[in-house]
Design an enzyme around this catalytic site. Structure first.
Site, PDB file in Angstrom:
ATOM      1  N   ASP A 287       0.774  -1.373   0.057  1.00 41.48           N
ATOM      2  CA  ASP A 287       0.104   0.015   0.023  1.00 41.48           C
ATOM      3  C   ASP A 287       0.821   1.188  -0.143  1.00 41.48           C
ATOM      4  O   ASP A 287       0.368   2.343   0.102  1.00 41.48           O
ATOM      5  CB  ASP A 287      -0.884   0.025   1.266  1.00 41.48           C
ATOM      6  CG  ASP A 287      -0.229  -0.037   2.764  1.00 41.48           C
ATOM      7  OD1 ASP A 287       1.056   0.129   2.438  1.00 41.48           O
ATOM      8  OD2 ASP A 287      -0.849   0.179   3.504  1.00 41.48           O
TER       9      ASP A 287
ATOM     10  N   LYS B 164      12.315  42.233 -12.053  1.00 41.81           N
ATOM     11  CA  LYS B 164      11.190  41.546 -12.489  1.00 41.81           C
ATOM     12  C   LYS B 164       9.804  41.733 -11.751  1.00 41.81           C
ATOM     13  O   LYS B 164       9.939  41.820 -10.624  1.00 41.81           O
ATOM     14  CB  LYS B 164      11.610  39.860 -12.904  1.00 41.81           C
ATOM     15  CG  LYS B 164      11.143  39.200 -11.587  1.00 41.81           C
ATOM     16  CD  LYS B 164      11.421  37.594 -12.172  1.00 41.81           C
ATOM     17  CE  LYS B 164      10.976  36.834 -11.013  1.00 41.81           C
ATOM     18  NZ  LYS B 164      12.044  36.583  -9.914  1.00 41.81           N
TER      19      LYS B 164
ATOM     20  N   SER C 282      10.536  25.786 -12.785  1.00 40.23           N
ATOM     21  CA  SER C 282       9.636  25.703 -14.259  1.00 40.23           C
ATOM     22  C   SER C 282      10.647  26.289 -15.218  1.00 40.23           C
ATOM     23  O   SER C 282      10.576  25.968 -16.420  1.00 40.23           O
ATOM     24  CB  SER C 282       8.436  26.952 -14.065  1.00 40.23           C
ATOM     25  OG  SER C 282       8.992  28.002 -13.924  1.00 40.23           O
TER      26      SER C 282
END
EC number: 2.7.6.1
Length: 317
Positions: free
Chosen positions: A41, A197, A228
């Site tokens: 499990d 930024k 990312s």
């Protein structure tokens, strides 16, 4: 470096076995026999198969993807060692997951980095060794001694072996990373620039301005985490638009989630250099412009010094 000390034990979880083995080789100390496996499990089961009573044990485990699995492995290994009468347990986390949740960004949100620090402490760790924490104050989240190592010496060595330092400018991809970038720039006697930024929403970034002169320079972007890849790719474009000849990046932790590798490969980044604090995926290994450098010797040296009660901070002087 040899551990010269039979009381040192190295126990590795499943997050980054190659790095753990490289650390063991550097210290001439083989990894201790241990079983870290799953029940049907997916519950985690740990069995330490060597005597660790009275030993100085270092648990090698990055809490990288899948973060929760690897964190749970770490906690259960520490518990197994504590119940086996280890004299001292040091959690060695080349990459400390949840570090980006180090403050409340808005109402009704957690400070998960503090929660994870509590979990590691209450599981039974006596001290923590980690690399390039996202925010230095996370050291204060632990109520046990915590050493925050820096990958900078390994990066500096690599930069010096590959570049003519006369035309290099070190760049921070955002205002928050200036201290890190300045430290590296100082080590190689280079100019510093900053990409300012504005982030419109989480996971997206919009480059606004470059502070500093980058015209005719080879730029080296420096940061602790690439996830990312959007911030880095946009920063590279902004630098090239302002006259930089080429852009390289040196990042401590290659999280590289989702389509990040494809984004970096298709970008104007000449090369992304990451450490092996997180085990590189196959996509990372075959990417044309991503290279991995090892921090095994840095971690091994810090482990050896910790075991012998010697200074760790002097590694970075």
């Amino acid at each position: 470096m040899s551990s010269n000390n039979g009381s040192i034990k190295l126990v590795a979880g499943n997050s980054n076995r190659p790095l753990a083995e490289a650390i063991g080789a550097y210290l001439a100390t083989p990894l201790s026999k241990a079983v870290v496996r799953r029940f049907a499990d997916m519950e985690i089961f740990v069995e330490i198969q060597e005597n660790v009573r009275g030993k100085d044990v270092f648990v090698l485990q990055s809490t990288s993807f899948p973060t929760n699995d690897h964190l749970m492995e770490l906690l259960i290994i520490i518990d197994a060692l504590r119940r086996s009468s280890a004299r001292r347990i040091t959690a060695v986390l080349p990459y400390f997951g949840y570090a980006r949740q180090d403050r409340r960004s808005s109402g009704r949100t957690p400070i998960s980095a503090k929660l994870v620090a509590n979990l590691i402490t209450h599981a039974g760790a006596d001290r923590v060794l980690t690399v390039d924490l996202h925010a230095g104050q996370i050291q204060g989240f632990f109520d046990i001694p915590t050493d925050n190592l820096f990958a900078a010496p390994v990066m500096v060595q690599d930069v010096k072996s590959r570049f003519d330092l006369n035309d290099i400018t070190v760049v921070s991809p955002d205002v928050g990373g200036v201290v890190r970038a300045r430290a590296l720039a100082k080590r190689i006697d280079a100019q510093l620039a900053i990409v300012d930024k504005r982030r419109e929403r989480p996971g997206e970034s919009e480059v606004m301005n470059v502070i500093g002169d980058v015209r005719g320079k080879r730029c080296i972007l420096v940061d602790d985490i690439i996830d990312s890849g959007g911030t880095l790719v946009n920063a590279a474009d902004a630098l090239l638009e302002r006259g930089a000849t080429e852009v390289h990046a040196y990042i401590s932790h290659g999280v590289l989630s989702g389509g990040a590798v494809a984004r970096v490969t298709a970008s104007n980044l000449k090369e992304l250099v990451i450490t092996d604090s997180i085990q590189p995926t196959e996509a990372v290994r075959v990417a044309r412009n991503i290279r991995v450098i090892s921090i095994a010797s840095l971690l091994a040296e810090a482990i050896g010094r910790t075991a012998h009660e010697e200074s760790v901070s002097s590694l970075f002087n």
